[in-house]
Motif scaffolding. Structure first.
Motif, PDB file in Angstrom:
ATOM      1  N   ILE A 160     -17.284  54.521 -32.698  1.00 44.25           N
ATOM      2  CA  ILE A 160     -15.847  54.502 -32.965  1.00 44.25           C
ATOM      3  C   ILE A 160     -15.056  54.926 -31.731  1.00 44.25           C
ATOM      4  N   PHE A 161     -15.545  55.960 -31.039  1.00 37.37           N
ATOM      5  CA  PHE A 161     -14.873  56.444 -29.831  1.00 37.37           C
ATOM      6  C   PHE A 161     -14.815  55.352 -28.772  1.00 37.37           C
ATOM      7  N   LEU A 162     -15.919  54.623 -28.580  1.00 41.39           N
ATOM      8  CA  LEU A 162     -15.950  53.566 -27.570  1.00 41.39           C
ATOM      9  C   LEU A 162     -14.978  52.440 -27.912  1.00 41.39           C
ATOM     10  N   ILE A 163     -14.892  52.089 -29.197  1.00 41.61           N
ATOM     11  CA  ILE A 163     -13.959  51.036 -29.616  1.00 41.61           C
ATOM     12  C   ILE A 163     -12.515  51.481 -29.380  1.00 41.61           C
ATOM     13  N   LEU A 164     -12.193  52.710 -29.790  1.00 44.03           N
ATOM     14  CA  LEU A 164     -10.833  53.216 -29.596  1.00 44.03           C
ATOM     15  C   LEU A 164     -10.491  53.323 -28.114  1.00 44.03           C
ATOM     16  N   ARG A 165     -11.449  53.771 -27.313  1.00 45.66           N
ATOM     17  CA  ARG A 165     -11.195  53.905 -25.867  1.00 45.66           C
ATOM     18  C   ARG A 165     -10.910  52.545 -25.243  1.00 45.66           C
ATOM     19  N   HIS A 166     -11.657  51.530 -25.676  1.00 43.63           N
ATOM     20  CA  HIS A 166     -11.440  50.182 -25.144  1.00 43.63           C
ATOM     21  C   HIS A 166     -10.056  49.664 -25.542  1.00 43.63           C
ATOM     22  N   ALA A 167      -9.695  49.865 -26.811  1.00 43.78           N
ATOM     23  CA  ALA A 167      -8.378  49.425 -27.279  1.00 43.78           C
ATOM     24  C   ALA A 167      -7.270  50.184 -26.559  1.00 43.78           C
ATOM     25  N   TYR A 168      -7.473  51.483 -26.384  1.00 48.55           N
ATOM     26  CA  TYR A 168      -6.478  52.312 -25.696  1.00 48.55           C
ATOM     27  C   TYR A 168      -6.300  51.844 -24.250  1.00 48.55           C
ATOM     28  N   GLY A 169      -7.424  51.516 -23.576  1.00 49.96           N
ATOM     29  CA  GLY A 169      -7.348  51.074 -22.188  1.00 49.96           C
ATOM     30  C   GLY A 169      -6.607  49.763 -22.024  1.00 49.96           C
ATOM     31  N   LEU A 170      -6.688  48.887 -23.024  1.00 50.73           N
ATOM     32  CA  LEU A 170      -6.019  47.588 -22.954  1.00 50.73           C
ATOM     33  C   LEU A 170      -4.616  47.606 -23.555  1.00 50.73           C
ATOM     34  N   GLN A 181      -1.852  48.900 -22.812  1.00 46.52           N
ATOM     35  CA  GLN A 181      -0.705  48.725 -21.937  1.00 46.52           C
ATOM     36  C   GLN A 181      -0.588  47.293 -21.422  1.00 46.52           C
ATOM     37  N   LYS A 182      -1.646  46.491 -21.633  1.00 45.16           N
ATOM     38  CA  LYS A 182      -1.683  45.151 -21.051  1.00 45.16           C
ATOM     39  C   LYS A 182      -1.508  44.044 -22.076  1.00 45.16           C
ATOM     40  N   THR A 183      -1.822  44.313 -23.344  1.00 50.97           N
ATOM     41  CA  THR A 183      -1.696  43.268 -24.353  1.00 50.97           C
ATOM     42  C   THR A 183      -1.248  43.862 -25.680  1.00 50.97           C
ATOM     43  N   PRO A 184      -0.276  43.235 -26.350  1.00 50.45           N
ATOM     44  CA  PRO A 184       0.209  43.751 -27.636  1.00 50.45           C
ATOM     45  C   PRO A 184      -0.890  43.816 -28.691  1.00 50.45           C
ATOM     46  N   TYR A 185      -1.868  42.893 -28.633  1.00 44.70           N
ATOM     47  CA  TYR A 185      -2.938  42.896 -29.644  1.00 44.70           C
ATOM     48  C   TYR A 185      -3.721  44.198 -29.593  1.00 44.70           C
ATOM     49  N   ALA A 186      -4.089  44.639 -28.392  1.00 46.99           N
ATOM     50  CA  ALA A 186      -4.868  45.868 -28.258  1.00 46.99           C
ATOM     51  C   ALA A 186      -4.066  47.072 -28.746  1.00 46.99           C
ATOM     52  N   ALA A 187      -2.759  47.083 -28.454  1.00 45.47           N
ATOM     53  CA  ALA A 187      -1.910  48.183 -28.919  1.00 45.47           C
ATOM     54  C   ALA A 187      -1.832  48.199 -30.438  1.00 45.47           C
ATOM     55  N   ALA A 188      -1.680  47.007 -31.046  1.00 42.83           N
ATOM     56  CA  ALA A 188      -1.627  46.910 -32.503  1.00 42.83           C
ATOM     57  C   ALA A 188      -2.957  47.325 -33.123  1.00 42.83           C
ATOM     58  N   PHE A 189      -4.051  46.922 -32.490  1.00 46.00           N
ATOM     59  CA  PHE A 189      -5.382  47.277 -32.981  1.00 46.00           C
ATOM     60  C   PHE A 189      -5.574  48.796 -32.931  1.00 46.00           C
ATOM     61  N   PHE A 190      -5.200  49.405 -31.802  1.00 47.90           N
ATOM     62  CA  PHE A 190      -5.350  50.857 -31.648  1.00 47.90           C
ATOM     63  C   PHE A 190      -4.574  51.593 -32.743  1.00 47.90           C
ATOM     64  N   PHE A 191      -3.336  51.190 -32.954  1.00 46.34           N
ATOM     65  CA  PHE A 191      -2.481  51.821 -33.967  1.00 46.34           C
ATOM     66  C   PHE A 191      -3.077  51.652 -35.363  1.00 46.34           C
ATOM     67  N   SER A 192      -3.474  50.422 -35.692  1.00 41.23           N
ATOM     68  CA  SER A 192      -3.961  50.122 -37.033  1.00 41.23           C
ATOM     69  C   SER A 192      -5.307  50.778 -37.306  1.00 41.23           C
ATOM     70  N   PHE A 193      -6.215  50.671 -36.351  1.00 41.81           N
ATOM     71  CA  PHE A 193      -7.569  51.204 -36.545  1.00 41.81           C
ATOM     72  C   PHE A 193      -7.536  52.727 -36.619  1.00 41.81           C
ATOM     73  N   LEU A 194      -6.670  53.351 -35.834  1.00 44.43           N
ATOM     74  CA  LEU A 194      -6.538  54.803 -35.889  1.00 44.43           C
ATOM     75  C   LEU A 194      -6.058  55.241 -37.274  1.00 44.43           C
ATOM     76  N   TRP A 195      -5.122  54.500 -37.851  1.00 42.89           N
ATOM     77  CA  TRP A 195      -4.629  54.811 -39.202  1.00 42.89           C
ATOM     78  C   TRP A 195      -5.776  54.695 -40.217  1.00 42.89           C
ATOM     79  N   ILE A 196      -6.568  53.624 -40.100  1.00 42.38           N
ATOM     80  CA  ILE A 196      -7.693  53.426 -41.014  1.00 42.38           C
ATOM     81  C   ILE A 196      -8.709  54.558 -40.884  1.00 42.38           C
ATOM     82  N   GLY A 238     -14.320  42.175 -32.463  1.00 44.15           N
ATOM     83  CA  GLY A 238     -14.844  41.127 -31.600  1.00 44.15           C
ATOM     84  C   GLY A 238     -13.748  40.492 -30.757  1.00 44.15           C
ATOM     85  N   ILE A 239     -12.601  40.247 -31.371  1.00 44.30           N
ATOM     86  CA  ILE A 239     -11.454  39.700 -30.631  1.00 44.30           C
ATOM     87  C   ILE A 239     -11.020  40.677 -29.542  1.00 44.30           C
ATOM     88  N   LEU A 240     -10.996  41.962 -29.883  1.00 43.31           N
ATOM     89  CA  LEU A 240     -10.607  42.988 -28.910  1.00 43.31           C
ATOM     90  C   LEU A 240     -11.492  42.960 -27.680  1.00 43.31           C
TER      91      LEU A 240
END
Length: 233
Positions: free
Chosen positions: A175-185, A187-202, A226-228
């Motif tokens: 889980i940490f690795l997935i969140l870190r990857h989403a967090y790193g991206l 700033q560069k893509t809205p999808y990663a930001a949305a994923f980080f926000f949504s997955f953290l809530w879940i 997988g998309i991330l």
């Protein structure tokens, strides 16, 4: 977040689901993004402002949620031949308040299941688990607990009981690795930001439920992950 509508759709899904655990998870999520807003070195304020705006939208939708849930309750009463009974238009607020009512049946059963789980962990020192799918063996299924469901009602407690401490640590590392990857991206893509926000809530919601283990939810999260990882910085 960003130009994506994914997070806005998530807000609507959560507020209209009536899932009290998902509602309660909004509080630590709010604190998380307030922290990130205070320290812009960790995440740009442009992103944290959008996340905070979405959380504010969640709270603002409570009156709307009450109206819709009340209308749904009224339709159910009519179907049951009890149309003369009044539907409660404050339903969402009442459900949110019941999160802290330990005498409520669902909360009471959940606390008893957590106690049984902790008793099992004390006996085994958390080193050995029951094995995947064997959680019901650690609880005495009284009618009240059976109604709540034969799960730990906490994703992390479920992994700890079934897989032991090493299984839980392995899960948390993934889980940490997935969140870190989403967090790193983020700033560069809205999808990663949305994923980080949504997955953290879940994940915050998962402290009081095991929704992520539902086959459809797990498949959906796997596809989004997988998309991330297919995105390029």
């Amino acid at each position: 977040c960003g130009s994506s509508s994914n997070s806005r759709d998530l807000i609507l899904a959560i507020i209209l689901s009536g899932a009290r655990g998902a509602w309660a998870a909004s509080i630590p999520l709010l604190l998380t993004f307030l922290f990130l807003y205070s320290y812009p070195d960790y995440m740009p304020r442009a992103l944290t402002k959008k996340a905070l705006a979405l959380i504010a939208l969640f709270f603002l939708l409570f009156p709307v949620s009450s109206l819709l849930l009340g209308a749904q309750q009224k339709a159910q009463l009519i179907l049951e031949g009890r149309g003369g009974e009044a539907a409660n238009l404050r339903l969402a607020f009442l459900r949110a308040r019941s999160v802290f009512d330990i005498s409520e049946l669902s909360n009471k059963g959940r606390l008893e299941i957590w106690q049984d789980s902790l008793d099992f962990l004390r006996e085994t020192k958390g080193l050995t688990g029951t094995g995947i799918g064997n959680f019901p063996s650690v609880i005495a299924l009284t009618p009240e607990k059976a109604r709540v469901g034969a799960s730990a009602h906490s994703l992390y407690l479920q992994f700890l009981v079934e897989l032991g401490i090493w299984g839980l640590l392995a899960f948390c590392a993934i889980i940490f690795l997935i969140l870190r990857h989403a967090y790193g991206l983020s700033q560069k893509t809205p999808y990663a930001a949305a994923f980080f926000f949504s997955f953290l809530w879940i994940l915050l919601y998962s402290f009081v439920d095991v929704t992520l283990l539902n086959d459809k939810v797990l498949l959906f999260i796997a596809i989004l992950t997988g998309i991330l990882y297919a995105l390029k910085p």
